[in-house]
Design an enzyme around this catalytic site. Structure first.
Site, short mmCIF file in Angstrom:
data_model
loop_
_atom_site.label_atom_id
_atom_site.label_comp_id
_atom_site.label_asym_id
_atom_site.label_seq_id
_atom_site.Cartn_x
_atom_site.Cartn_y
_atom_site.Cartn_z
CB SER A 55 -0.87 -0.04 1.28
OG SER A 55 -1.56 1.16 1.46
CE1 TYR B 67 3.69 6.48 12.39
CE2 TYR B 67 3.47 8.86 12.52
CZ TYR B 67 3.79 7.73 11.79
OH TYR B 67 4.19 7.85 10.48
CB THR C 288 -0.58 6.77 1.79
OG1 THR C 288 -0.55 6.94 3.21
CG2 THR C 288 0.68 7.32 1.17
N1 LIG Z 1 1.41 8.76 4.66
C1 LIG Z 1 1.97 9.65 5.45
O1 LIG Z 1 1.46 10.77 5.62
C2 LIG Z 1 3.24 9.35 6.18
C3 LIG Z 1 3.90 10.40 6.80
C4 LIG Z 1 5.08 10.14 7.49
C5 LIG Z 1 5.60 8.86 7.53
N2 LIG Z 1 4.94 7.85 6.91
C6 LIG Z 1 5.52 6.51 7.02
O2 LIG Z 1 5.60 5.91 5.76
C7 LIG Z 1 5.50 4.51 5.88
C8 LIG Z 1 4.48 3.98 4.89
O3 LIG Z 1 3.22 4.55 5.21
P1 LIG Z 1 2.05 4.72 4.13
O4 LIG Z 1 1.59 6.10 4.23
O5 LIG Z 1 2.45 4.17 2.84
O6 LIG Z 1 0.92 3.82 4.84
P2 LIG Z 1 -0.01 2.64 4.30
O7 LIG Z 1 -0.50 2.94 2.94
O8 LIG Z 1 -0.97 2.38 5.38
O9 LIG Z 1 1.03 1.42 4.19
C9 LIG Z 1 1.57 0.83 5.34
C10 LIG Z 1 2.27 -0.45 4.94
O10 LIG Z 1 2.81 -1.07 6.12
C11 LIG Z 1 2.44 -2.44 6.11
N3 LIG Z 1 2.32 -2.98 7.46
C12 LIG Z 1 1.59 -2.47 8.49
N4 LIG Z 1 1.65 -3.31 9.54
C13 LIG Z 1 2.42 -4.36 9.15
C14 LIG Z 1 2.85 -5.56 9.78
N5 LIG Z 1 2.47 -5.86 11.03
N6 LIG Z 1 3.64 -6.41 9.09
C15 LIG Z 1 4.01 -6.14 7.82
N7 LIG Z 1 3.65 -5.02 7.17
C16 LIG Z 1 2.86 -4.15 7.83
C17 LIG Z 1 1.08 -2.48 5.39
O11 LIG Z 1 0.88 -3.78 4.83
P3 LIG Z 1 -0.16 -4.88 5.35
O12 LIG Z 1 -1.31 -4.18 6.00
O13 LIG Z 1 -0.50 -5.63 4.10
O14 LIG Z 1 0.63 -5.72 6.30
C18 LIG Z 1 1.32 -1.46 4.29
O15 LIG Z 1 1.93 -2.07 3.20
C19 LIG Z 1 5.16 4.24 7.35
O16 LIG Z 1 6.32 3.88 8.05
C20 LIG Z 1 4.66 5.57 7.84
O17 LIG Z 1 4.86 5.74 9.22
C21 LIG Z 1 3.78 8.06 6.23
#
Ligand SMILES: NC(=O)c1ccc[n+]([C@@H]2O[C@H](COP(=O)([O-])OP(=O)(O)OC[C@H]3O[C@@H](n4cnc5c(N)ncnc54)[C@H](OP(=O)(O)O)[C@@H]3O)[C@@H](O)[C@H]2O)c1
Length: 265
Positions: free
Chosen positions: A15, A154, A189
């Site tokens: 995702s 977080y 996202t």
């Molecule tokens: N979007 C933002 O605004 C933002 C801002 C700052 C930092 N980030 C960071 O960017 C990274 C990606 O976030 P995103 O925005 O792309 O979120 P997202 O779309 O919710 O994706 C999160 C990913 O993490 C995986 N995940 C969650 N729990 C897991 C587990 N127990 N085991 C294996 N995989 C797991 C999910 O896969 P499954 O559910 O299939 O396991 C998914 O692929 C994260 O570290 C987040 O903290 C995001």
């Protein structure tokens, strides 16, 4: 085409940022290993990637569990007997005030956002030492640089992640290994939907702030550029960047703005 033929492991590839990393790296003909829990989602992404690159493997794992995470490292390594770059991207955010958040929620947030990247890194060290190279990319957050309402666990986990990787950058103890820390602000996202609430149930809403965030394609292009140029740390943010600057130059104002913006969110 910096990543052509490079073996790249992406956690959280089902995702958001992880899926977009997979697509942009497939377009550069990287050899991919994709990890997450959701097998169906990963298979879809794999199919799309294989239209661009000849190699894309899947390693399913729940990275919130130490034993599964350790096994995932070995499985990932075995795919190509090599890993050039690993994106430690899997993560879960939070939507609950600190005073009402249950202890289990704090532990869950620490497991996936802090311990999983540490376990993977520690387990990869011997492989990278033998290989004589490796690039570890930690996807942190602006919440790793400052507190913000509804994100106590977080923010704590991402601050811990920042402390761990910044220390590795100062130790530089494994020859040939590079570390890049990425601190994104809000990126568009679905992350807020899986955010943990006070009792660990998911928030199940795409927050407006998230939808209005930086496009994920733009974010990932900047991440790949930072990795290619071996940057130590980059921030990819809009308003959150200025809030962080205010924190240093006018802390009293920071608390007021963060409260006002965050509590109405
Ligand atoms: N979007 C933002 O605004 C933002 C801002 C700052 C930092 N980030 C960071 O960017 C990274 C990606 O976030 P995103 O925005 O792309 O979120 P997202 O779309 O919710 O994706 C999160 C990913 O993490 C995986 N995940 C969650 N729990 C897991 C587990 N127990 N085991 C294996 N995989 C797991 C999910 O896969 P499954 O559910 O299939 O396991 C998914 O692929 C994260 O570290 C987040 O903290 C995001």
């Amino acid at each position: 085409m910096h990543f052509k033929n490079k073996v790249v492991w992406i956690t959280g590839a089902s995702s958001g940022i992880g899926a977009e990393l997979a697509w942009q790296l497939a377009a550069q003909n990287a050899k991919l290993i994709l990890t997450a829990r959701n097998e169906a989602a990963l298979i879809n992404i794999q199919k799309k990637c294989l239209e661009q690159t000849s190699f894309c493997k899947i390693v399913i794992s729940d990275l919130s569990k130490q034993n599964e995470t350790e096994i995932a490292v070995v499985n990932a390594w075995e795919q190509f007997q090599k890993i050039d770059v690993v994106f430690l991207n899997a993560g879960v955010t939070q939507r609950s005030l600190a005073f009402e958040t249950q202890m289990e929620v704090y532990r869950a947030l620490m497991e996936i956002n802090f311990f999983a990247p540490v376990i993977i890194t520690q387990k990869l060290f011997p492989f990278f030492e033998k290989q004589g190279s490796g690039h570890i990319v930690a996807i942190s957050s602006m919440a790793g640089l400052m507190g913000f309402p509804y994100r106590s666990g977080y923010a704590a986990a991402k601050h811990a992640l920042m402390g761990y990787f910044e220390t590795l950058q100062t130790e530089n103890a494994v020859a040939g290994v590079d570390y890049t820390i990425i601190s994104p602000g809000r990126i568009n996202t679905p992350i807020s939907a899986s955010a943990l609430t006070k009792d660990g149930t998911p928030h199940l809403r795409n927050d407006v702030g998230q939808i209005n965030g930086i496009p994920v394609e733009e974010c990932v292009t900047k991440i790949l550029n930072a990795v290619e140029n071996k940057k130590k740390h980059i921030i990819i943010a809009r308003g959150e960047y200025w809030l962080w600057v205010i924190k240093w130059f006018a802390p009293q104002l920071f608390y007021k703005i963060a409260h006002k913006k965050g509590m109405n969110n």
